[in-house]
Design a protein around this motif. Structure first.
Motif, PDB file in Angstrom:
ATOM      1  N   UNK A 211       0.828  -1.206   0.000  1.00 22.48           N
ATOM      2  CA  UNK A 211       0.000   0.000   0.000  1.00 22.48           C
ATOM      3  C   UNK A 211       0.859   1.251   0.000  1.00 22.48           C
ATOM      4  N   UNK A 212       1.970   1.220   0.709  1.00 25.62           N
ATOM      5  CA  UNK A 212       2.839   2.394   0.753  1.00 25.62           C
ATOM      6  C   UNK A 212       3.558   2.609  -0.572  1.00 25.62           C
ATOM      7  N   UNK A 213       3.957   1.522  -1.219  1.00 30.77           N
ATOM      8  CA  UNK A 213       4.570   1.656  -2.543  1.00 30.77           C
ATOM      9  C   UNK A 213       3.556   2.221  -3.536  1.00 30.77           C
ATOM     10  N   UNK A 249      15.259  -1.501  -5.029  1.00 30.33           N
ATOM     11  CA  UNK A 249      14.659  -1.763  -6.335  1.00 30.33           C
ATOM     12  C   UNK A 249      13.158  -1.504  -6.308  1.00 30.33           C
ATOM     13  N   UNK A 250      12.504  -1.868  -5.210  1.00 27.88           N
ATOM     14  CA  UNK A 250      11.053  -1.695  -5.104  1.00 27.88           C
ATOM     15  C   UNK A 250      10.667  -0.219  -5.110  1.00 27.88           C
ATOM     16  N   UNK A 255       8.729   4.684  -8.419  1.00 29.21           N
ATOM     17  CA  UNK A 255       8.906   6.023  -8.953  1.00 29.21           C
ATOM     18  C   UNK A 255       9.447   7.053  -7.997  1.00 29.21           C
ATOM     19  N   UNK A 256       9.957   6.629  -6.850  1.00 31.33           N
ATOM     20  CA  UNK A 256      10.507   7.584  -5.881  1.00 31.33           C
ATOM     21  C   UNK A 256      11.551   8.469  -6.551  1.00 31.33           C
ATOM     22  N   UNK A 257      11.571   9.743  -6.155  1.00 28.12           N
ATOM     23  CA  UNK A 257      12.529  10.672  -6.753  1.00 28.12           C
ATOM     24  C   UNK A 257      13.879  10.639  -6.056  1.00 28.12           C
ATOM     25  N   UNK A 258      13.884  10.354  -4.762  1.00 30.46           N
ATOM     26  CA  UNK A 258      15.126  10.181  -4.036  1.00 30.46           C
ATOM     27  C   UNK A 258      14.856   9.366  -2.776  1.00 30.46           C
ATOM     28  N   UNK A 259      15.933   8.898  -2.156  1.00 30.76           N
ATOM     29  CA  UNK A 259      15.792   8.070  -0.961  1.00 30.76           C
ATOM     30  C   UNK A 259      16.766   8.528   0.115  1.00 30.76           C
TER      31      UNK A 259
END
Length: 349
Positions: A211-213, A249-250, A255-259
Motif C-alpha cells: 500500500x505504501x509503494x 529496487x522496489x 517512482x521515488x525521486x530520491x531516498x
C-alpha cells in the motif's frame, strides 16, 4: 443526527480517570474522551489547543529554529521502535501501550492555525509534519484535520513538508497538488520492510508495504516529487544484501525521486519497548542487540549499512543521499533522535 454521530456520542465520557491518566486529568482543554468499535482498545482524548504552530527552540537537539504542527499526540501505527514515544510521558502516560492507544486529538487545530497565521507579521519559513507522530495515522480518517491545515498553509503560501507511513495521504493529493502551485510542498513516505510478516509484528498498526509503494506511485502520478525514507533498517532482520537491494529496487520501481536511509536508533524508554518486542518475537537475537546497543558499536554498524546501501542507491539511479534531501523535511541530519519539546502543556490545550 447521523447514525455514525450517534454511535460516537454514545461513547462519550464526562470525566477522565485521574488514576489512569494523570497528565490528561490536569488539562483544562480536555473536552471528552471517546471510544468507538472501529478503533478497538483505542481512546481518543479530544482537546482544545491554544496554539497550533510549534516553534522549535534554537538549542533543541532536533529541528532547531523550525516550525512543526502536531494535530495528534500518540500514534495507532504502534511501531515498536518509534522515537517519539517519550513525548507521551509529558502527559503522564507511558511509552508502551499508552502511546499506541491513548491518542490526543487537537480538534480545533484548524481554526487556531488560521488565527495564528492571520495575525503573524512574519510567517513561518516552513512547517514540518511527521517529525513527531504521523499526521496520516488512522485517526485522521475520522477527524479529517489535514485538509483544513493544508488549505490554511497554502492560503498564506507557507512552505511545508509531510513525512508519513499512511496511504490516507492519497485522499488529499488533489489538495496538495493545488497547494504546490502556491508554495513549496515536499512529500515523503517511510518504509523499510518488504517482509510482511515482520512488518505486521513490529509495526502492526501500519499499512502494508504494498500500500505504501502504491502511495509513492500515486504521489508521482499526481505530478509531485516523493522522497522515500528507508527507515529504520533493522539489524539482523532487514539488513542483508539481498533485502537491501530488493528494497531499493522496489522504491525505484514505484517512482521515488530520491531516498534516505537510517538504521535503527534506540534511546531511553524506546529501547525498553523494542527489546520487550524482541524478547517475544526474536529471542535468539537479544544477545546480539544487547551487544550492538550497549557497547557503542552502533556507530560502526551505521557506517557499515552506508557502505552496503549507497552503491545500491547509485545503481538504481537515485541521487546521493545528503543533508540537502533531509533538509526538505527539516530533519537536519538528526532523524531518529528524540523529537523536540513542545511548549508547556498549559500553552497547548
Amino acid at each position: 443526527m447521523s447514525e455514525d454521530a450517534m454511535r460516537w456520542s454514545g461513547q462519550r465520557t464526562d470525566r477522565v480517570d485521574a488514576g489512569a491518566l494523570p497528565g490528561l486529568a490536569r488539562l483544562t482543554g480536555l473536552v471528552r474522551s471517546v471510544r468507538t468499535p472501529e478503533f478497538r482498545d483505542v481512546t481518543f482524548h479530544e482537546v482544545l489547543a491554544k496554539s497550533a504552530l510549534n516553534h522549535v527552540p534554537a538549542d533543541a537537539r532536533m529541528l532547531p529554529g523550525e516550525y512543526t504542527i502536531n494535530p495528534y499526540r500518540g500514534c495507532t501505527h504502534a511501531c515498536q521502535y518509534c522515537f517519539a514515544r517519550p513525548t507521551h510521558t509529558r502527559l503522564g502516560l507511558n511509552v508502551a501501550g499508552d502511546f499506541d492507544n491513548e491518542i490526543i486529538v487537537k480538534t480545533n487545530i484548524v481554526e487556531v492555525l488560521r488565527a495564528e497565521l492571520a495575525r503573524k507579521r512574519k510567517l513561518p519559513p516552513r512547517v514540518a509534519f511527521g517529525t513527531n507522530t504521523d499526521v496520516y495515522q488512522r485517526a485522521e480518517g475520522r477527524y479529517e484535520l489535514m485538509p483544513g491545515i493544508i488549505d490554511a498553509l497554502a492560503g498564506h503560501r507557507v512552505p511545508f513538508s509531510i513525512l508519513t507511513k499512511g496511504p490516507l495521504i492519497r485522499r488529499d493529493l488533489p489538495r496538495l497538488v493545488k497547494a504546490s502551485r502556491a508554495t513549496t510542498v515536499h512529500l515523503g513516505v517511510s518504509l523499510s520492510l518488504l517482509d510482511e510478516e515482520l512488518r505486521q509484528s513490529v509495526e502492526f498498526g501500519t499499512a502494508t508495504t504494498t500500500a505504501r509503494l502504491a502511495t509513492v506511485r500515486a504521489i508521482r502520478d499526481a505530478g509531485l516529487e516523493c522522497t522515500v525514507f528507508l527507515s529504520p533498517i533493522l539489524p539482523f532482520l532487514s539488513d542483508s544484501a539481498s533485502q537491501l537491494e530488493e528494497l531499493v529496487a522496489a522504491v525505484a520501481s514505484a517512482g521515488a525521486t530520491d531516498v534516505l536511509y537510517h538504521s535503527l536508533f534506540l534511546s531511553g524508554g524506546v529501547k525498553d519497548v523494542f527489546f520487550a518486542w524482541l524478547r517475544r518475537e526474536y529471542p535468539s537475537l537479544v544477545a546480539e542487540y544487547t551487544k550492538l546497543y550497549s557497547s557503542g558499536s552502533e556507530t560502526p554498524y551505521r557506517h557499515s549499512i552506508g557502505e552496503r546501501i549507497r552503491p545500491l542507491i547509485a545503481k538504481y539511479g537515485f541521487p546521493e543521499p545528503d543533508e540537502t534531501i533531509e533538509d526538505k523535511f527539516a530533519l537536519n541530519g538528526r532523524r531518529g533522535q528524540p523529537p523536540p519539546e513542545e511548549p508547556a502543556q498549559a500553552a497547548l490545550f
